[in-house]
Design an enzyme around this catalytic site. Structure first.
Site, PDB file in Angstrom:
ATOM      1  N   ARG A 214     -71.371 -19.157 -21.815  1.00 56.75           N
ATOM      2  CA  ARG A 214     -72.079 -17.693 -21.611  1.00 56.75           C
ATOM      3  C   ARG A 214     -72.464 -17.193 -20.175  1.00 56.75           C
ATOM      4  O   ARG A 214     -73.096 -16.391 -19.930  1.00 56.75           O
ATOM      5  CB  ARG A 214     -73.491 -17.222 -22.738  1.00 56.75           C
TER       6      ARG A 214
ATOM      7  N   CYS B 206     -75.637 -12.110 -31.754  1.00 58.35           N
ATOM      8  CA  CYS B 206     -76.823 -13.146 -31.374  1.00 58.35           C
ATOM      9  C   CYS B 206     -77.281 -12.520 -29.890  1.00 58.35           C
ATOM     10  O   CYS B 206     -76.972 -12.603 -29.261  1.00 58.35           O
ATOM     11  CB  CYS B 206     -75.359 -14.511 -31.453  1.00 58.35           C
TER      12      CYS B 206
ATOM     13  N   GLU C 266     -79.875 -13.998 -25.200  1.00 57.38           N
ATOM     14  CA  GLU C 266     -78.437 -13.852 -24.727  1.00 57.38           C
ATOM     15  C   GLU C 266     -77.849 -12.345 -24.282  1.00 57.38           C
ATOM     16  O   GLU C 266     -77.202 -11.798 -23.406  1.00 57.38           O
ATOM     17  CB  GLU C 266     -77.297 -14.547 -25.484  1.00 57.38           C
TER      18      GLU C 266
HETATM   19  N1  EPU Z   1     -77.257 -21.849 -39.103  1.00 56.41           N
HETATM   20  C1  EPU Z   1     -78.868 -21.895 -40.433  1.00 56.41           C
HETATM   21  N2  EPU Z   1     -78.652 -20.207 -40.401  1.00 56.41           N
HETATM   22  C2  EPU Z   1     -79.450 -18.804 -39.451  1.00 56.41           C
HETATM   23  C3  EPU Z   1     -77.985 -19.421 -39.401  1.00 56.41           C
HETATM   24  C4  EPU Z   1     -76.849 -20.051 -38.971  1.00 56.41           C
HETATM   25  O1  EPU Z   1     -79.103 -22.977 -40.379  1.00 56.41           O
HETATM   26  O2  EPU Z   1     -79.844 -18.144 -40.221  1.00 56.41           O
HETATM   27  C5  EPU Z   1     -76.583 -22.686 -38.817  1.00 56.41           C
HETATM   28  C6  EPU Z   1     -75.523 -22.562 -39.598  1.00 56.41           C
HETATM   29  O3  EPU Z   1     -75.328 -23.250 -41.032  1.00 56.41           O
HETATM   30  C7  EPU Z   1     -74.900 -23.720 -38.970  1.00 56.41           C
HETATM   31  C8  EPU Z   1     -75.210 -23.457 -37.763  1.00 56.41           C
HETATM   32  O4  EPU Z   1     -76.589 -22.776 -37.869  1.00 56.41           O
HETATM   33  O5  EPU Z   1     -74.419 -25.022 -39.036  1.00 56.41           O
HETATM   34  C9  EPU Z   1     -74.542 -22.543 -36.495  1.00 56.41           C
HETATM   35  O6  EPU Z   1     -73.963 -21.397 -36.907  1.00 56.41           O
HETATM   36  P1  EPU Z   1     -72.932 -20.586 -36.424  1.00 56.41           P
HETATM   37  O7  EPU Z   1     -72.314 -21.500 -37.077  1.00 56.41           O
HETATM   38  O8  EPU Z   1     -73.306 -19.196 -37.304  1.00 56.41           O
HETATM   39  O9  EPU Z   1     -72.652 -20.315 -35.271  1.00 56.41           O
HETATM   40  P2  EPU Z   1     -73.852 -19.478 -34.106  1.00 56.41           P
HETATM   41  O10 EPU Z   1     -74.102 -20.981 -33.044  1.00 56.41           O
HETATM   42  O11 EPU Z   1     -75.117 -19.840 -34.529  1.00 56.41           O
HETATM   43  C10 EPU Z   1     -72.056 -18.694 -32.730  1.00 56.41           C
HETATM   44  C11 EPU Z   1     -72.001 -18.598 -31.799  1.00 56.41           C
HETATM   45  C12 EPU Z   1     -71.442 -16.868 -31.722  1.00 56.41           C
HETATM   46  C13 EPU Z   1     -69.955 -17.079 -32.660  1.00 56.41           C
HETATM   47  C14 EPU Z   1     -70.207 -17.959 -34.308  1.00 56.41           C
HETATM   48  C15 EPU Z   1     -68.835 -18.237 -34.464  1.00 56.41           C
HETATM   49  C16 EPU Z   1     -73.527 -18.248 -29.585  1.00 56.41           C
HETATM   50  C17 EPU Z   1     -75.613 -17.889 -29.382  1.00 56.41           C
HETATM   51  N3  EPU Z   1     -73.339 -17.626 -31.112  1.00 56.41           N
HETATM   52  O12 EPU Z   1     -72.927 -18.454 -33.658  1.00 56.41           O
HETATM   53  O13 EPU Z   1     -71.376 -15.814 -31.165  1.00 56.41           O
HETATM   54  O14 EPU Z   1     -69.798 -15.423 -33.472  1.00 56.41           O
HETATM   55  O15 EPU Z   1     -70.667 -18.903 -33.189  1.00 56.41           O
HETATM   56  O16 EPU Z   1     -67.798 -18.924 -33.576  1.00 56.41           O
HETATM   57  O17 EPU Z   1     -73.180 -19.112 -29.070  1.00 56.41           O
HETATM   58  C18 EPU Z   1     -72.742 -13.782 -30.411  1.00 56.41           C
HETATM   59  O18 EPU Z   1     -72.194 -14.314 -29.330  1.00 56.41           O
HETATM   60  O19 EPU Z   1     -73.135 -12.706 -30.053  1.00 56.41           O
HETATM   61  C19 EPU Z   1     -72.001 -14.272 -31.351  1.00 56.41           C
HETATM   62  C20 EPU Z   1     -72.513 -13.841 -32.464  1.00 56.41           C
END
Ligand code: EPU
Length: 318
Positions: free
Chosen positions: A182, A238, A309
């Site tokens: 990012r 996010c 972010e």
């Molecule tokens: N999780 C929880 N509780 C929640 C949300 C997530 O336990 O309320 C757990 C999920 O079960 C999973 C882990 O956290 O095991 C990661 O969650 P997720 O797969 O949703 O990915 P993320 O790391 O939260 C990242 C990017 C997103 C992108 C997704 C999918 C960042 C900050 N976020 O989310 O990007 O869409 O991967 O590829 O890097 C953004 O940048 O605005 C964004 C939404």
């Protein structure tokens, strides 16, 4: 400081209908939050854009590009100086080269990333599907190396053309750029002495791929996103960067028991804890207070400092 009368006159004379004064930013952000920008300027050409940037530089007037408004929180006092909309002067997509192995596609900084994804998908160009559903512009996406777990934009960039605050343009090749999680930077120092450099155009390296395969892959990715995340409206995606420790911000916030927690109309999404959503008439102050509360609770429980972010800009009061 607000714009002087003579500054307003110059802007009006130069941009005509392309300038709006005291424009409420809540009309231009996904959050539907934000006080007024002194001037929102939409240059119609590169020439007009360069004139604006050099004028701002010589009079010490701040300027910043408004991307798609999808990753920012504008404070309730709004933005001093000029906010620039690139959709008209840097809003084109063109193909530079196609071979059996590679496709080079140029996109203006003001092009919506989703338009570029659809453009590639329709023509059977692989390499952009990872970005499906990311609601920014090309310029905003490269600046913050936007991405998903399937990839990030920096992996596809071959060069970027910038407009500097002096009005000069420079092209920077990908081997001179550093893309981190990012973040985008320059291999040797900062561009333009730290002053804003406008992303005019980005050239992406894609590849020919079976269109039916790409379409199927796209449907699957979009469906996964639809299930796991709240709709993009009235949020900025996010809110926090995932910390280096490896546990995602969403999981940490969830495990702190904060899903559904609210301050005013700002609320931690019950669907995905790393989304702070505006459930009605939230102010930037509500969102910031909630952000601080989330940071405090996660820090107390896990000793991890969450960094936003989302870019938080503007003044607290007018
Ligand atoms: N999780 C929880 N509780 C929640 C949300 C997530 O336990 O309320 C757990 C999920 O079960 C999973 C882990 O956290 O095991 C990661 O969650 P997720 O797969 O949703 O990915 P993320 O790391 O939260 C990242 C990017 C997103 C992108 C997704 C999918 C960042 C900050 N976020 O989310 O990007 O869409 O991967 O590829 O890097 C953004 O940048 O605005 C964004 C939404």
């Amino acid at each position: 400081m607000a714009l002087s009368k003579s500054s307003k006159e110059w802007l009006q004379k130069t941009f005509g209908d392309g300038v709006r004064f005291d424009e409420p930013m809540n009309r231009h952000t996904y959050y539907r939050i934000g006080g007024p920008a002194d001037a929102l300027v939409t240059p119609q050409s590169r020439f007009e854009l360069a004139a604006l940037v050099t004028w701002c530089t010589s009079y010490g007037i701040p300027y910043r590009v408004l991307g798609n408004g999808s990753n920012i929180l504008v404070k309730d006092g709004g933005i001093r100086g000029a906010v620039v909309d690139l959709s008209q002067c840097a809003g084109r997509i063109r193909i530079y080269a196609v071979s059996e192995e590679a496709v080079l596609v140029g996109a203006g900084g003001g092009v919506k990333l989703q338009r570029l994804c659809r453009y590639a998908l329709k023509r059977g160009f692989g390499g952009m599907n990872f970005a499906l559903g990311i609601p920014g512009t090309v310029g905003g996406a490269v600046r913050m190396n936007a991405g998903t777990q399937e990839g990030s934009i920096g992996e596809r960039v071959t060069k970027i053309r910038f407009l500097l605050s002096t009005g000069k343009c420079i092209t920077v090749r990908s081997d001179q750029l550093v893309f981190e999680y990012r973040r985008m930077g320059l291999a040797n120092g900062c561009l333009n002495g730290g002053r804003p450099a406008v992303v005019l155009q980005v050239v992406f390296s894609l590849y020919p791929e079976n269109a039916a395969f790409l379409k199927k892959e796209a449907e699957k990715l979009l469906e996964n996103r639809r299930i796991s995340q709240p709709p993009a409206s009235k949020s900025a995606g996010c809110f926090f960067r995932n910390p280096a420790s490896g546990i995602s911000a969403g999981r940490l916030i969830d495990a702190s028991g904060l899903k559904g927690y609210r301050v005013g109309d700002a609320r931690v999404s019950p669907r995905h804890a790393n989304f702070i959503i505006n459930e009605g008439e939230a102010t930037a102050e509500d969102v910031i207070r909630l952000m601080r509360y989330v940071q405090k609770r996660v820090s107390e429980k896990f000793n991890i400092n969450l960094e936003p972010e989302v870019e938080i800009i503007g003044d607290e009061t007018i």
